[in-house]
Design an enzyme around this catalytic site. Structure first.
Site, PDB file in Angstrom:
ATOM      1  N   SER A   7       0.830  -1.202   0.000  1.00  0.00           N
ATOM      2  CA  SER A   7       0.000   0.000   0.000  1.00  0.00           C
ATOM      3  C   SER A   7       0.865   1.253   0.000  1.00  0.00           C
ATOM      4  O   SER A   7       1.628   1.501   0.939  1.00  0.00           O
ATOM      5  CB  SER A   7      -0.910   0.009   1.228  1.00  0.00           C
ATOM      6  N   HIS A  32      -0.985  -1.256  -4.328  1.00  0.00           N
ATOM      7  CA  HIS A  32      -2.306  -0.905  -3.811  1.00  0.00           C
ATOM      8  C   HIS A  32      -2.322   0.601  -3.560  1.00  0.00           C
ATOM      9  O   HIS A  32      -1.484   1.128  -2.817  1.00  0.00           O
ATOM     10  CB  HIS A  32      -2.573  -1.666  -2.517  1.00  0.00           C
ATOM     11  N   ASP A  34      -4.569   3.668  -2.250  1.00  0.00           N
ATOM     12  CA  ASP A  34      -5.754   4.077  -1.499  1.00  0.00           C
ATOM     13  C   ASP A  34      -6.119   5.519  -1.814  1.00  0.00           C
ATOM     14  O   ASP A  34      -5.316   6.438  -1.585  1.00  0.00           O
ATOM     15  CB  ASP A  34      -5.496   3.955   0.004  1.00  0.00           C
ATOM     16  N   MET A  36      -8.723   8.436  -0.799  1.00  0.00           N
ATOM     17  CA  MET A  36      -9.674   8.802   0.263  1.00  0.00           C
ATOM     18  C   MET A  36     -10.101  10.256   0.094  1.00  0.00           C
ATOM     19  O   MET A  36      -9.264  11.124  -0.180  1.00  0.00           O
ATOM     20  CB  MET A  36      -9.032   8.577   1.632  1.00  0.00           C
ATOM     21  N   HIS A  65      -7.957   1.504  -4.812  1.00  0.00           N
ATOM     22  CA  HIS A  65      -9.005   1.278  -3.811  1.00  0.00           C
ATOM     23  C   HIS A  65      -9.668   2.618  -3.507  1.00  0.00           C
ATOM     24  O   HIS A  65      -9.081   3.476  -2.835  1.00  0.00           O
ATOM     25  CB  HIS A  65      -8.376   0.666  -2.559  1.00  0.00           C
ATOM     26  N   MET A  67     -11.976   4.856  -1.587  1.00  0.00           N
ATOM     27  CA  MET A  67     -12.735   5.074  -0.356  1.00  0.00           C
ATOM     28  C   MET A  67     -13.364   6.454  -0.472  1.00  0.00           C
ATOM     29  O   MET A  67     -13.010   7.401   0.240  1.00  0.00           O
ATOM     30  CB  MET A  67     -11.815   4.953   0.865  1.00  0.00           C
ATOM     31  N   MET A 136     -12.157  -5.532   4.516  1.00  0.00           N
ATOM     32  CA  MET A 136     -11.392  -4.651   5.386  1.00  0.00           C
ATOM     33  C   MET A 136     -11.231  -5.324   6.751  1.00  0.00           C
ATOM     34  O   MET A 136     -12.215  -5.724   7.372  1.00  0.00           O
ATOM     35  CB  MET A 136     -12.090  -3.306   5.557  1.00  0.00           C
ATOM     36  N   ASP A 174      -7.318  -6.240   3.576  1.00  0.00           N
ATOM     37  CA  ASP A 174      -6.596  -4.981   3.747  1.00  0.00           C
ATOM     38  C   ASP A 174      -6.686  -4.513   5.195  1.00  0.00           C
ATOM     39  O   ASP A 174      -7.786  -4.274   5.699  1.00  0.00           O
ATOM     40  CB  ASP A 174      -7.201  -3.933   2.811  1.00  0.00           C
TER      41      ASP A 174
END
Length: 229
Positions: A7, A32, A34, A36, A65, A67, A136, A174
């Site tokens: 990540s 990965h 993320d 957000m 990913h 979010m 998660m 994750d």
């Protein structure tokens, strides 16, 4: 085939390109990423400009990913900046089927993620259309959290359902995965392990990855799986 997905949330952004090259040199083919938005989760991370800036630096699979609230708004943008797969949260989308179809229409892998409190059964109707389900094992939004032990049962339950219905869906996990618990995560039924601090902190990245690869090979031998990706 077990997959390690480091990540980038835990990376050192002053030497990001160098760390990405070290990860790839160590034999890891996934990253990965993320994203957000400060609304679906409290934190804000990074978005399209960062992904576009590193796309030409590596051939690795960009596992994005999201979010974010109402993710369908940005699927095309993330595809254009270099995503290879996009995972979004069931809790963040009003029309889950439409988001999955949009991702696939752009030639990308589609994943669906759920928070620790979301019942697994809510994912089941979408499994025939998915490439990945991301469980998660921490509350989404912050790196460095401890693994929630109840996730083991959720992984195992989902694996049993997928296998019983002969579905080619990978299980991604994750949150809080490290060398102390990665074997248990794999034995519960995971295919893809996301790891941030356990890859980028303490020892060198290469040494950290070597610990994961050792665990992967052990579990592959137990399960009769092919060579790790």
């Amino acid at each position: 085939m077990y997959i390690l997905a480091p990540s980038l949330l835990a990376a050192d952004f002053t030497i990001l390109g160098e760390q990405i090259r070290e990860i790839q040199k160590a034999g890891v083919n996934y990253l990965h990423i993320d994203v957000m938005d400060g609304m679906f989760v409290p934190s804000i991370s990074f978005g399209m400009p960062l992904i576009a800036s590193i796309r030409s630096a590596t051939t690795q699979f960009f596992d994005v990913h999201l979010m974010i609230t109402d993710p369908i708004r940005y699927i095309k943008d993330f595809a254009e900046c270099g995503a290879d797969g996009i995972t979004f949260h069931l809790e963040a989308a009003d029309h889950v089927d439409e988001v999955i179809d949009r991702i696939h229409s752009l030639g990308l892998k589609a994943g669906l993620s759920i928070k620790p409190s979301t019942p697994l059964e809510e994912v089941y109707p979408y499994l025939p259309k998915l490439d990945t389900v991301l469980i998660m094992s921490v509350e989404p939004g912050f790196g460095g959290q401890a693994f929630m032990d109840e996730a083991y049962g959720r992984i195992a339950e989902l694996r049993k359902y997928i296998n019983s219905h002969c579905l080619p869906v990978k299980i991604e996990v994750d949150g809080g995965i490290g060398k102390k618990n990665v074997r248990e995560v794999l034995r519960a039924g995971a295919d893809i392990c996301v790891a941030g601090s356990a890859v980028f902190k303490k020892r060198s990245i290469s040494e950290n990855i070597a610990h994961f690869m050792e665990a992967f090979h052990e579990c592959e031998e137990e399960a009769g799986k092919p060579v790790t990706e």
